[in-house]
Scaffold this motif. Structure first.
Motif, PDB file in Angstrom:
ATOM      1  N   VAL A 108       0.837  -1.200   0.000  1.00  0.00           N
ATOM      2  CA  VAL A 108       0.000   0.000   0.000  1.00  0.00           C
ATOM      3  C   VAL A 108       0.875   1.255   0.000  1.00  0.00           C
ATOM      4  N   ALA A 109       1.945   1.243   0.795  1.00  0.00           N
ATOM      5  CA  ALA A 109       2.846   2.391   0.843  1.00  0.00           C
ATOM      6  C   ALA A 109       3.526   2.625  -0.511  1.00  0.00           C
ATOM      7  N   LEU A 110       3.857   1.552  -1.218  1.00  0.00           N
ATOM      8  CA  LEU A 110       4.473   1.690  -2.531  1.00  0.00           C
ATOM      9  C   LEU A 110       3.540   2.363  -3.539  1.00  0.00           C
ATOM     10  N   GLN A 111       2.232   2.264  -3.297  1.00  0.00           N
ATOM     11  CA  GLN A 111       1.239   2.838  -4.202  1.00  0.00           C
ATOM     12  C   GLN A 111       0.738   4.196  -3.743  1.00  0.00           C
ATOM     13  N   ALA A 112       1.306   4.728  -2.656  1.00  0.00           N
ATOM     14  CA  ALA A 112       0.764   5.944  -2.033  1.00  0.00           C
ATOM     15  C   ALA A 112       0.820   7.160  -2.950  1.00  0.00           C
ATOM     16  N   ALA A 113       1.700   7.164  -3.922  1.00  0.00           N
ATOM     17  CA  ALA A 113       1.817   8.324  -4.804  1.00  0.00           C
ATOM     18  C   ALA A 113       0.600   8.506  -5.701  1.00  0.00           C
ATOM     19  N   ASP A 114      -0.223   7.466  -5.834  1.00  0.00           N
ATOM     20  CA  ASP A 114      -1.427   7.548  -6.673  1.00  0.00           C
ATOM     21  C   ASP A 114      -2.663   7.478  -5.778  1.00  0.00           C
ATOM     22  N   PRO A 115      -3.251   8.615  -5.426  1.00  0.00           N
ATOM     23  CA  PRO A 115      -4.389   8.620  -4.499  1.00  0.00           C
ATOM     24  C   PRO A 115      -5.637   7.944  -5.039  1.00  0.00           C
ATOM     25  N   ALA A 116      -5.675   7.678  -6.334  1.00  0.00           N
ATOM     26  CA  ALA A 116      -6.842   7.003  -6.898  1.00  0.00           C
ATOM     27  C   ALA A 116      -6.861   5.513  -6.583  1.00  0.00           C
ATOM     28  N   ARG A 117      -5.723   4.979  -6.163  1.00  0.00           N
ATOM     29  CA  ARG A 117      -5.636   3.533  -5.916  1.00  0.00           C
ATOM     30  C   ARG A 117      -6.057   3.249  -4.471  1.00  0.00           C
ATOM     31  N   THR A 118      -7.338   2.998  -4.312  1.00  0.00           N
ATOM     32  CA  THR A 118      -7.938   2.881  -2.978  1.00  0.00           C
ATOM     33  C   THR A 118      -8.504   1.498  -2.690  1.00  0.00           C
ATOM     34  N   GLU A 119      -8.288   0.524  -3.593  1.00  0.00           N
ATOM     35  CA  GLU A 119      -8.897  -0.795  -3.409  1.00  0.00           C
ATOM     36  C   GLU A 119      -7.861  -1.897  -3.228  1.00  0.00           C
ATOM     37  N   LEU A 120      -8.169  -2.821  -2.312  1.00  0.00           N
ATOM     38  CA  LEU A 120      -7.443  -4.076  -2.161  1.00  0.00           C
ATOM     39  C   LEU A 120      -8.340  -5.178  -2.701  1.00  0.00           C
ATOM     40  N   VAL A 121      -7.831  -5.987  -3.609  1.00  0.00           N
ATOM     41  CA  VAL A 121      -8.602  -7.073  -4.213  1.00  0.00           C
ATOM     42  C   VAL A 121      -8.231  -8.380  -3.535  1.00  0.00           C
ATOM     43  N   VAL A 122      -9.238  -9.129  -3.097  1.00  0.00           N
ATOM     44  CA  VAL A 122      -9.022 -10.434  -2.465  1.00  0.00           C
ATOM     45  C   VAL A 122     -10.237 -11.296  -2.746  1.00  0.00           C
ATOM     46  N   ASP A 123     -10.040 -12.600  -2.855  1.00  0.00           N
ATOM     47  CA  ASP A 123     -11.191 -13.470  -3.124  1.00  0.00           C
ATOM     48  C   ASP A 123     -11.793 -13.988  -1.823  1.00  0.00           C
ATOM     49  N   ARG A 124     -13.067 -14.274  -1.864  1.00  0.00           N
ATOM     50  CA  ARG A 124     -13.800 -14.683  -0.656  1.00  0.00           C
ATOM     51  C   ARG A 124     -13.417 -16.065  -0.158  1.00  0.00           C
ATOM     52  N   ASP A 125     -12.704 -16.846  -0.969  1.00  0.00           N
ATOM     53  CA  ASP A 125     -12.280 -18.166  -0.521  1.00  0.00           C
ATOM     54  C   ASP A 125     -10.783 -18.209  -0.238  1.00  0.00           C
ATOM     55  N   ASN A 126     -10.151 -17.053  -0.159  1.00  0.00           N
ATOM     56  CA  ASN A 126      -8.757 -17.042   0.262  1.00  0.00           C
ATOM     57  C   ASN A 126      -8.688 -17.492   1.722  1.00  0.00           C
ATOM     58  N   PHE A 127      -7.501 -17.886   2.160  1.00  0.00           N
ATOM     59  CA  PHE A 127      -7.363 -18.372   3.529  1.00  0.00           C
ATOM     60  C   PHE A 127      -7.856 -17.297   4.505  1.00  0.00           C
ATOM     61  N   PRO A 128      -8.538 -17.682   5.582  1.00  0.00           N
ATOM     62  CA  PRO A 128      -9.109 -16.675   6.488  1.00  0.00           C
ATOM     63  C   PRO A 128      -8.126 -15.600   6.936  1.00  0.00           C
ATOM     64  N   THR A 129      -6.899 -15.986   7.302  1.00  0.00           N
ATOM     65  CA  THR A 129      -5.937 -14.980   7.749  1.00  0.00           C
ATOM     66  C   THR A 129      -5.704 -13.917   6.682  1.00  0.00           C
ATOM     67  N   ASP A 130      -5.574 -14.320   5.429  1.00  0.00           N
ATOM     68  CA  ASP A 130      -5.356 -13.353   4.352  1.00  0.00           C
ATOM     69  C   ASP A 130      -6.514 -12.360   4.283  1.00  0.00           C
ATOM     70  N   ARG A 131      -7.737 -12.890   4.393  1.00  0.00           N
ATOM     71  CA  ARG A 131      -8.911 -12.016   4.337  1.00  0.00           C
ATOM     72  C   ARG A 131      -8.990 -11.108   5.559  1.00  0.00           C
ATOM     73  N   TYR A 132      -8.693 -11.671   6.736  1.00  0.00           N
ATOM     74  CA  TYR A 132      -8.776 -10.872   7.959  1.00  0.00           C
ATOM     75  C   TYR A 132      -7.731  -9.760   7.961  1.00  0.00           C
TER      76      TYR A 132
END
Length: 404
Positions: A108-132
């Motif tokens: 996220v910090a690496l992308q901070a220069a672009d304020p339009a990038r506000t989304e994290l993409v993750v799938d609903r069946d990823n391992f619980p820890t990844d989603r949490y």
């Protein structure tokens, strides 16, 4: 009819390595190697020697003599043997959860220069820890989670990812092998799709490292995290690893600034300056004891070759699928049928699988259970035999017959 297990074991070039594992000669059927791998016999000697000679004999001098550099030394070995990663990009330390947090925040910090990038993409069946962790990072950073809905018997496809990434995407978090179904993602293609949209990709390799070839550098991956107690047999609680691509290392910032990730840990000055290279991803004291067993398994995988490990893995899962079709006609396959799309485990689905799993454990047959109704068979290529798979599935049939 499935091929004879005895014939498959007789033809298996990796069969002689099985005796190197503690418990391999017992009658217990162990089908949960993707949760916790069996220890190698040589590890018992390594642990004893370490206690007497290094810890007991060298005491604090061990830090100067080898321990201080061990996270990078072992990280480079993981990268070389298992990850397709050149030296200087992998370091060992912390748990998978902590390293996921560090890596997500760093991305996220690496992308901070672009304020339009506000989304994290993750799938609903990823391992619980990844989603949490993704949920927590999104809240901390004022971002939005963009969910991908996937088939729980499969995983994220190129088409699904292409539909959700765009100018708003900061980071995509994906598992290379799905923990439930064993879906094997196309690392190169999914990374390309994310990069074409200007997003970064963080790969969770926990269910693939040590059983499935990974080519992080060739994929162009940005970051990756994985555990070492499954197919790398590091033991319960053994530390995780993190990969940061070389092109990011001069600027990457992680949120848990500790003395072992500082430029000069023993200066102990008033301000923090990050260490050069991937060592900056460290925080606290390296888990030296936790890396001992891991080194033994890395040496064995290096000796055998990850290609041979993958070939045996495919053979074991194919045998399990064929036996299930023959012995368990009313049980559904909840993993990809195509072995090229399947990692190192197989999940079988039936409404009674929770009860089946409990009874199997009582009979010294040890798989694990995953909702919904999934019996998961984790087949560790170097310690699992074809006969073990058959004995396990015949017991599943007997238990199911008794419950109906």
């Amino acid at each position: 009819m499935p091929t004879s297990s005895a014939d498959l074991d007789a033809q298996d070039p990796l069969a002689p390595y099985r005796v190197r594992f503690v418990g391999s000669a017992s009658s217990l059927v162990y089908l949960d190697g993707n949760s916790l791998g069996r220890p190698l016999r040589t590890t018992a000697d390594r642990l004893a020697t370490f206690v007497v000679e290094e810890w007991g004999g060298r005491l604090i001098r061990g830090w100067d003599e080898s321990w201080f550099e061990l996270p990078e030394v072992v990280g480079d070995e993981i990268g070389r043997v298992c990850l397709g990663a050149a030296a200087g990009q992998v370091v060992v330390g912390d748990s998978t959860t902590v390293l996921l947090y560090k890596a997500m925040r760093a991305a996220v910090a690496l992308q901070a220069a672009d304020p339009a990038r506000t989304e994290l993409v993750v799938d609903r069946d990823n391992f619980p820890t990844d989603r949490y962790v993704a949920d927590g990072v999104a809240r901390e950073c004022g971002m939005t989670l963009r969910w991908i809905d996937v088939d729980t018997t499969a995983g994220v496809t190129a088409e699904q990812l292409a539909e959700v990434v765009g100018e708003q995407t900061a980071l995509v978090v994906l598992s290379h092998v799905a923990y439930r179904s064993a879906w094997l993602a196309d690392g190169a293609e999914l990374t390309r799709i994310a990069h074409d949209a200007g997003a970064l990709v963080l790969w969770d390799l926990s269910h693939s490292v040590g059983s499935v070839p990974v080519e992080l550098d060739a994929w162009g991956a940005d970051l990756a995290v994985g555990c070492t107690y499954k197919y790398l047999n590091g033991g319960p609680g053994s530390p995780a690893f993190v990969y940061v691509a070389a092109r990011h290392l001069d600027v990457v910032e992680q949120p848990v600034q500790g003395w072992m990730g500082a430029q000069d840990p023993f200066l102990m000055g008033p301000t923090y300056a990050p260490a050069p290279g991937v060592r900056r991803m460290l925080s606290g004291t390296p888990p030296v004891v936790g890396m001992l067993a891991l080194q033994d398994m890395l040496a064995l995988v290096d000796e055998v070759g990850i290609g041979a490990v993958r070939a045996k893995s495919v053979g074991l899962t194919e045998h399990a699928v064929e036996l299930a079709a023959d012995l368990l006609p009313d049980v559904a396959l909840a993993s990809p049928a195509d072995p090229a799309r399947r990692g190192g485990h197989v999940t079988l689905s039936h409404p009674l699988m929770r009860e089946v799993t409990a009874e199997l454990w009582r009979r010294d047959v040890v798989p694990d259970y995953r909702d919904p109704h999934g019996l998961r068979l984790g087949l560790s290529p170097l310690s699992t035999s074809y006969d073990e798979v058959e004995r396990g599935l015949r017991t599943v049939r007997d238990v199911l017959d008794g419950l109906r």
